[in-house]
Design a protein around this motif. Structure first.
Motif, PDB file in Angstrom:
ATOM      1  N   SER A  21     -76.211-115.420 -28.613  1.00 54.07           N
ATOM      2  CA  SER A  21     -75.876-114.999 -27.698  1.00 54.07           C
ATOM      3  C   SER A  21     -74.486-114.816 -27.239  1.00 54.07           C
ATOM      4  N   CYS A  22     -73.688-114.009 -25.873  1.00 53.88           N
ATOM      5  CA  CYS A  22     -73.152-114.307 -26.333  1.00 53.88           C
ATOM      6  C   CYS A  22     -72.465-114.204 -24.206  1.00 53.88           C
ATOM      7  N   ALA A  23     -72.042-114.815 -24.025  1.00 55.39           N
ATOM      8  CA  ALA A  23     -71.937-114.551 -22.416  1.00 55.39           C
ATOM      9  C   ALA A  23     -70.412-114.363 -21.900  1.00 55.39           C
ATOM     10  N   ALA A  24     -70.739-113.755 -21.340  1.00 50.35           N
ATOM     11  CA  ALA A  24     -69.432-112.924 -21.296  1.00 50.35           C
ATOM     12  C   ALA A  24     -69.108-112.830 -19.328  1.00 50.35           C
ATOM     13  N   ASN A  30     -67.469-103.651 -19.716  1.00 53.98           N
ATOM     14  CA  ASN A  30     -68.238-102.315 -20.387  1.00 53.98           C
ATOM     15  C   ASN A  30     -67.188-101.881 -20.766  1.00 53.98           C
ATOM     16  N   ASN A  31     -66.370-102.492 -20.460  1.00 57.61           N
ATOM     17  CA  ASN A  31     -65.064-101.544 -21.076  1.00 57.61           C
ATOM     18  C   ASN A  31     -64.697-102.307 -22.435  1.00 57.61           C
ATOM     19  N   TYR A  32     -64.971-102.845 -23.538  1.00 56.46           N
ATOM     20  CA  TYR A  32     -64.221-103.807 -24.163  1.00 56.46           C
ATOM     21  C   TYR A  32     -65.307-103.483 -25.515  1.00 56.46           C
ATOM     22  N   ALA A  75     -75.288-104.970 -18.676  1.00 57.95           N
ATOM     23  CA  ALA A  75     -76.145-105.027 -16.886  1.00 57.95           C
ATOM     24  C   ALA A  75     -76.206-106.112 -17.174  1.00 57.95           C
ATOM     25  N   LYS A  76     -75.293-107.592 -18.339  1.00 62.81           N
ATOM     26  CA  LYS A  76     -75.464-108.619 -18.696  1.00 62.81           C
ATOM     27  C   LYS A  76     -74.465-109.276 -18.820  1.00 62.81           C
ATOM     28  N   ASN A  77     -74.015-108.134 -18.971  1.00 66.47           N
ATOM     29  CA  ASN A  77     -71.748-109.094 -19.592  1.00 66.47           C
ATOM     30  C   ASN A  77     -72.987-109.567 -21.363  1.00 66.47           C
ATOM     31  N   THR A  78     -73.772-109.667 -21.859  1.00 66.21           N
ATOM     32  CA  THR A  78     -74.152-111.037 -22.924  1.00 66.21           C
ATOM     33  C   THR A  78     -73.959-109.756 -24.171  1.00 66.21           C
TER      34      THR A  78
END
Length: 124
Positions: A21-24, A30-32, A75-78
């Motif tokens: 997992s990678c939390a941003a 969501n733009n990248y 939704a979770k930036n993950t």
């Protein structure tokens, strides 16, 4: 502050599975498009996979195609990487990263921005 924090690495036997997992945070995730890259001991960075910003387009290195699956939850930036049928040659530090030539705010990252990485070791 832009951050990418990887987790989920560890020691696994050949043939086993892991999910990274990678939390941003700190930027509009969501733009990248996002990537996974890896670095094996004594070797350079190797690109593994990319997913587009919407999550409906992916690409893989030949070395992992059919075994690894990249996905994301905006939704979770993950960002995720499901790794199946692991081999000793998959042993590496795995990083999540933006694509090269990326602006995050006012800062330009020619080679992309990546996190600190998580170690994956495949060994019996």
């Amino acid at each position: 502050q832009v951050q990418l924090v990887e987790s989920g690495g560890g020691l696994v036997q050949p043939g086993g599975s892991l999910r990274l997992s990678c939390a941003a945070s700190g930027f509009p995730f969501n733009n990248y498009a996002m990537n996974w890259v890896r670095q094996a001991p004594g070797k350079g960075l190797e690109w593994v996979s990319v997913i587009n910003s919407g999550g409906d387009g992916t690409s893989y290195a030949d070395s992992v195609k059919g075994r690894f699956t990249i996905s994301r939850d905006n939704a979770k930036n993950t960002l995720y990487l499901r790794m199946n049928s692991l081999r000793p040659e998959d042993t590496a530090v795995y990083y999540c990263a933006t694509s090269p030539h990326t602006y995050l705010g006012d800062t330009y990252y020619a080679t992309g921005f990546r996190g600190q990485g998580t170690q994956v070791t495949v060994s019996s």
